[in-house]
Motif scaffolding. Structure first.
Motif, PDB file in Angstrom:
ATOM      1  N   MET A  44       4.765  -1.232   4.686  1.00 35.64           N
ATOM      2  CA  MET A  44       5.820  -0.269   4.998  1.00 35.64           C
ATOM      3  C   MET A  44       5.331   1.177   4.907  1.00 35.64           C
ATOM      4  SD  MET A  44       9.109  -2.252   3.382  1.00 35.64           S
ATOM      5  CE  MET A  44      10.279  -0.941   3.702  1.00 35.64           C
ATOM      6  N   VAL A  45       4.409   1.465   3.990  1.00 29.24           N
ATOM      7  CA  VAL A  45       3.829   2.808   3.915  1.00 29.24           C
ATOM      8  C   VAL A  45       3.113   3.135   5.224  1.00 29.24           C
ATOM      9  CG1 VAL A  45       2.006   4.187   2.834  1.00 29.24           C
ATOM     10  CG2 VAL A  45       3.627   2.952   1.408  1.00 29.24           C
ATOM     11  N   VAL A  46       2.325   2.183   5.706  1.00 35.33           N
ATOM     12  CA  VAL A  46       1.590   2.387   6.955  1.00 35.33           C
ATOM     13  C   VAL A  46       2.564   2.566   8.122  1.00 35.33           C
ATOM     14  CG1 VAL A  46      -0.001   1.304   8.601  1.00 35.33           C
ATOM     15  CG2 VAL A  46      -0.456   1.175   6.135  1.00 35.33           C
ATOM     16  N   LEU A  47       3.572   1.699   8.199  1.00 37.28           N
ATOM     17  CA  LEU A  47       4.559   1.807   9.276  1.00 37.28           C
ATOM     18  C   LEU A  47       5.303   3.139   9.230  1.00 37.28           C
ATOM     19  CD1 LEU A  47       6.111  -1.779   9.339  1.00 37.28           C
ATOM     20  CD2 LEU A  47       4.659  -0.726  11.085  1.00 37.28           C
ATOM     21  N   GLU A  48       5.683   3.564   8.017  1.00 39.46           N
ATOM     22  CA  GLU A  48       6.395   4.834   7.884  1.00 39.46           C
ATOM     23  C   GLU A  48       5.513   6.007   8.302  1.00 39.46           C
ATOM     24  OE1 GLU A  48       8.364   5.343   4.107  1.00 39.46           O
ATOM     25  OE2 GLU A  48       9.085   3.289   4.162  1.00 39.46           O
ATOM     26  N   ALA A  49       4.222   5.930   7.983  1.00 34.63           N
ATOM     27  CA  ALA A  49       3.304   7.003   8.369  1.00 34.63           C
ATOM     28  C   ALA A  49       3.147   7.063   9.885  1.00 34.63           C
ATOM     29  CB  ALA A  49       1.943   6.794   7.706  1.00 34.63           C
ATOM     30  N   ILE A  50       3.063   5.904  10.517  1.00 32.83           N
ATOM     31  CA  ILE A  50       2.890   5.851  11.966  1.00 32.83           C
ATOM     32  C   ILE A  50       4.150   6.309  12.694  1.00 32.83           C
ATOM     33  CG2 ILE A  50       2.559   4.273  13.930  1.00 32.83           C
ATOM     34  CD1 ILE A  50       0.711   2.626  12.059  1.00 32.83           C
ATOM     35  N   THR A  51       5.328   5.903  12.183  1.00 32.07           N
ATOM     36  CA  THR A  51       6.582   6.175  12.891  1.00 32.07           C
ATOM     37  C   THR A  51       7.377   7.341  12.292  1.00 32.07           C
ATOM     38  OG1 THR A  51       7.859   4.631  11.537  1.00 32.07           O
ATOM     39  CG2 THR A  51       6.796   3.744  13.528  1.00 32.07           C
ATOM     40  N   CYS A  52       6.784   8.054  11.369  1.00 31.32           N
ATOM     41  CA  CYS A  52       7.464   9.183  10.690  1.00 31.32           C
ATOM     42  C   CYS A  52       8.776   8.740  10.032  1.00 31.32           C
ATOM     43  CB  CYS A  52       7.707  10.335  11.656  1.00 31.32           C
ATOM     44  SG  CYS A  52       6.193  11.032  12.310  1.00 31.32           S
ATOM     45  N   GLY A  53       8.789   7.548   9.492  1.00 33.02           N
ATOM     46  CA  GLY A  53       9.945   7.049   8.750  1.00 33.02           C
ATOM     47  C   GLY A  53      10.954   6.278   9.572  1.00 33.02           C
ATOM     48  N   ALA A  54      10.830   6.286  10.886  1.00 34.47           N
ATOM     49  CA  ALA A  54      11.790   5.588  11.743  1.00 34.47           C
ATOM     50  C   ALA A  54      11.748   4.070  11.552  1.00 34.47           C
ATOM     51  CB  ALA A  54      11.548   5.930  13.205  1.00 34.47           C
ATOM     52  N   SER A  55      10.648   3.551  11.067  1.00 36.32           N
ATOM     53  CA  SER A  55      10.535   2.107  10.849  1.00 36.32           C
ATOM     54  C   SER A  55      11.512   1.617   9.780  1.00 36.32           C
ATOM     55  CB  SER A  55       9.111   1.735  10.455  1.00 36.32           C
ATOM     56  OG  SER A  55       8.760   2.351   9.230  1.00 36.32           O
TER      57      SER A  55
END
Length: 96
Positions: A44-55
């Motif tokens: 989730m940290v990686v996803l949040e970094a990639i999507t600017c929290g939209a994930s």
């Protein structure tokens, strides 16, 4: 809104959650950290970094049912009472 269920494994008891996760929506990767689910916290940290929290919006729909509670059931946890069993059957997470 998530529904709280009771799970047991031997003499241990744990709360499981089924449904939309408001905590995941607002607090993101902190939710799996507090639940001891470090693998998903990192994902989730990686996803949040990639999507600017939209994930967090997507994860809020999936984390309780498809990830956290499903993992507990796979690891031998089972419903501790009839109410919890009924909820899990209704959600299709266990078969009667």
């Amino acid at each position: 809104m998530a529904t709280e269920i009771n799970l047991k494994k031997g003499n241990l008891a744990k709360k499981g959650l089924v449904g939309f996760s408001w905590t995941t929506l607002f607090f993101g990767f902190f939710v799996p950290i507090f639940r001891g689910d470090f693998t998903w916290a990192i994902i989730m940290v990686v996803l949040e970094a990639i999507t600017c929290g939209a994930s967090n919006i997507v994860m809020a729909f999936f984390y309780n049912n498809k990830i956290y509670t499903a993992k507990l059931l796979e690891n031998g946890w089972e419903p501790a009472d009839e109410y919890s069993k009924k909820i899990l059957i209704e959600k299709g997470m266990i078969i009667e």
